[in-house]
Design an enzyme around this catalytic site. Structure first.
Site, PDB file in Angstrom:
ATOM      1  N   CYS A 195     -21.896 -85.084 -72.448  1.00 36.54           N
ATOM      2  CA  CYS A 195     -20.557 -85.587 -71.710  1.00 36.54           C
ATOM      3  C   CYS A 195     -19.605 -84.756 -72.095  1.00 36.54           C
ATOM      4  O   CYS A 195     -18.940 -84.368 -73.188  1.00 36.54           O
ATOM      5  CB  CYS A 195     -20.314 -86.953 -72.615  1.00 36.54           C
ATOM      6  N   ASN A 238     -31.753 -84.138 -64.867  1.00 38.08           N
ATOM      7  CA  ASN A 238     -30.744 -85.124 -64.351  1.00 38.08           C
ATOM      8  C   ASN A 238     -29.565 -84.344 -63.706  1.00 38.08           C
ATOM      9  O   ASN A 238     -29.513 -83.203 -63.666  1.00 38.08           O
ATOM     10  CB  ASN A 238     -29.911 -85.464 -65.673  1.00 38.08           C
ATOM     11  N   LYS A 290     -29.377 -85.567 -75.022  1.00 38.79           N
ATOM     12  CA  LYS A 290     -29.076 -85.223 -73.538  1.00 38.79           C
ATOM     13  C   LYS A 290     -28.012 -84.030 -73.549  1.00 38.79           C
ATOM     14  O   LYS A 290     -26.878 -84.365 -74.292  1.00 38.79           O
ATOM     15  CB  LYS A 290     -28.594 -86.314 -72.791  1.00 38.79           C
ATOM     16  N   GLN A 299     -28.148 -94.708 -76.709  1.00 35.06           N
ATOM     17  CA  GLN A 299     -27.447 -93.586 -76.673  1.00 35.06           C
ATOM     18  C   GLN A 299     -26.097 -93.622 -77.516  1.00 35.06           C
ATOM     19  O   GLN A 299     -25.422 -94.555 -77.587  1.00 35.06           O
ATOM     20  CB  GLN A 299     -27.083 -93.023 -75.351  1.00 35.06           C
ATOM     21  N   VAL A 344     -21.267 -94.678 -68.958  1.00 37.52           N
ATOM     22  CA  VAL A 344     -20.064 -95.351 -69.588  1.00 37.52           C
ATOM     23  C   VAL A 344     -19.619 -96.607 -68.622  1.00 37.52           C
ATOM     24  O   VAL A 344     -19.377 -96.246 -67.304  1.00 37.52           O
ATOM     25  CB  VAL A 344     -18.918 -94.391 -70.097  1.00 37.52           C
TER      26      VAL A 344
END
Length: 443
Positions: A116, A214, A155, A87, A20
């Site tokens: 997130c 990740n 993700k 995304q 972000v």
């Protein structure tokens, strides 16, 4: 069911993670310059995107998705078209599909954020909140896979239980997605907590689709070679880098990190070229500086309240091409187009620049394509009586910044005798070979 007409390969790739406020166009292009194979945009919320109108920006040569208040929510360009993944943040299958269809012709892939942990994402049932609703996950991903022309990925973060995590990823795989990115922490954990390479490895050994590792920036990734070490530790197909790339996107370069000042200058040039909002430019530069924010230049940057003040702290290297580009924007003309040929006998280059349907070129041949384009830009600028970036010149469209004389920046030997200003002119282009078909149109 709609088949995926273009498919990204997610095996053995270096990937810029979605971040972000960081993953905007200048950072994505910079990461590609430095060796990233795939770049993700920042998470963009479905409801916001559905308010946007797709606009072809002929001045910037971009495609913009513009909100009703004229704010650009997502900007992309041809250079990244086959390598950028969009995304989205969503909690609804139909909205997700509507967004995918809005952007699918301008991106290479579609990704759903399911990892997130921040409140702005989870409060609407998006991001990591989806991990507790496997039925909704399955519906969103199945709808996207069946309804869009682009490969679909997601993700996620791991669950507290490895058994539950493996059960979830198997269900996700059955939706038909092309790959899955796994952040090796659960939704309650933060960067200071160790990343679980073991959990990512277990997922990679369980699934047949590519797994993208990740979460390694804090403990594992400080230089290029560390990326491969992290991939091997997790048995993943590819690695997605977030904060290490935010701090210095040249992390993707095999021959080592570039000096931060050089990286920042390159970022600023992209920010200028693509008219990036100064608040976003400032934020990304501050993330790169980190502890250097207390330096005199860092304090100037931190206090900046406009693009001009950012340039005062880090003046961009203004080239003739940038001067010409900014003039075309101000005059509402299409972006300059460069046509370059190479002379076989000595491998020198000459370029034509097309501006407002007029063609401009120099009598000089240069040792590189970049130098030839800069020379053509000088010809056009001089013909219009415009500043070309010489020391002491002021260019109001570039915030009146100054730079070295072009001959210094564009240095290097020239094969032909240097032309005096009066000798630089518009003229027919030189043939590439022996046939008439190789002649470019006269200027």
């Amino acid at each position: 069911m709609i088949g995926n007409s273009l498919s990204l390969c997610y095996h053995n790739k270096l990937i810029l993670a979605p971040m972000v406020r960081v993953g905007t166009l200048p950072m994505r292009l910079l990461a590609l310059d430095y060796g990233a194979d795939i770049v993700y945009c920042e998470e963009l919320i479905d409801l916001k995107m559905l308010q946007c109108k797709r606009v072809v920006n002929e001045v910037l040569s971009t495609v913009d998705f513009v909100a009703p208040d004229d704010r650009v929510v997502f900007r992309t360009c041809e250079r990244e078209r086959n390598r950028v993944v969009f995304q989205m943040g969503t909690s609804d299958a139909e909205r997700a599909l509507a967004v995918a269809r809005l952007v699918e012709n301008d991106v290479a892939g579609i990704d759903v954020n399911m990892g997130c942990p921040k409140e702005y994402s989870t409060k609407g049932g998006m991001g990591a909140a989806l991990l507790s609703d496997p039925d909704k996950i399955e519906k969103i991903l199945s709808t996207l896979v069946k309804g869009t022309h682009r490969p679909v990925t997601c993700k996620i973060r791991i669950l507290p239980s490895l058994e539950d995590t493996l059960k979830l990823v198997k269900r996700i795989e059955r939706t038909g997605i092309s790959a899955i990115a796994v952040h090796g922490r659960n939704r309650e954990e933060r960067p200071q907590h160790p990343v679980s390479c073991e959990a990512i490895r277990a997922i990679a050994e369980t699934l047949s689709i590519p797994v993208i590792a990740n979460g390694g920036s804090h403990d594992h990734i400080q230089k290029y070679l560390d990326i491969e070490d992290f991939r091997q530790a997790t048995a993943a197909s590819s690695v997605m880098v977030a904060r290490a790339a935010m701090w210095n996107p040249s992390i993707f370069l095999q021959d080592g990190l570039r000096p931060l000042e050089d990286v920042m200058q390159k970022y600023i040039q992209y920010a200028v070229q693509y008219d990036n909002r100064y608040t976003n430019t400032k934020y990304c530069l501050c993330q790169m500086l980190r502890e250097q924010l207390e330096s005199p230049q860092g304090r100037l940057l931190h206090a900046a309240q406009s693009s001009q003040e950012i340039w005062r702290a880090y003046p961009p290297q203004i080239t003739p091409k940038m001067c010409l580009l900014e003039w075309c924007r101000r005059e509402k003309l299409p972006q300059p187009v460069y046509e370059t040929v190479q002379r076989p006998i000595d491998r020198m280059f000459c370029s034509v620049v097309i501006v407002a349907e007029q063609r401009y070129q120099s009598t000089l041949w240069d040792k590189s394509k970049k130098l030839a384009e800069q020379t053509a830009a000088i010809v056009c600028l001089r013909s219009q009586g415009l500043p070309e970036g010489r020391l002491g010149e002021e260019n109001p469209s570039l915030n009146k910044r100054k730079r070295e004389a072009p001959d210094q920046d564009l240095g290097g030997p020239r094969i032909q005798e240097p032309a005096l200003p009066g000798e630089i002119c518009k003229k027919p282009f030189v043939t590439l070979g022996s046939t008439e078909d190789n002649l470019l149109e006269g200027c």
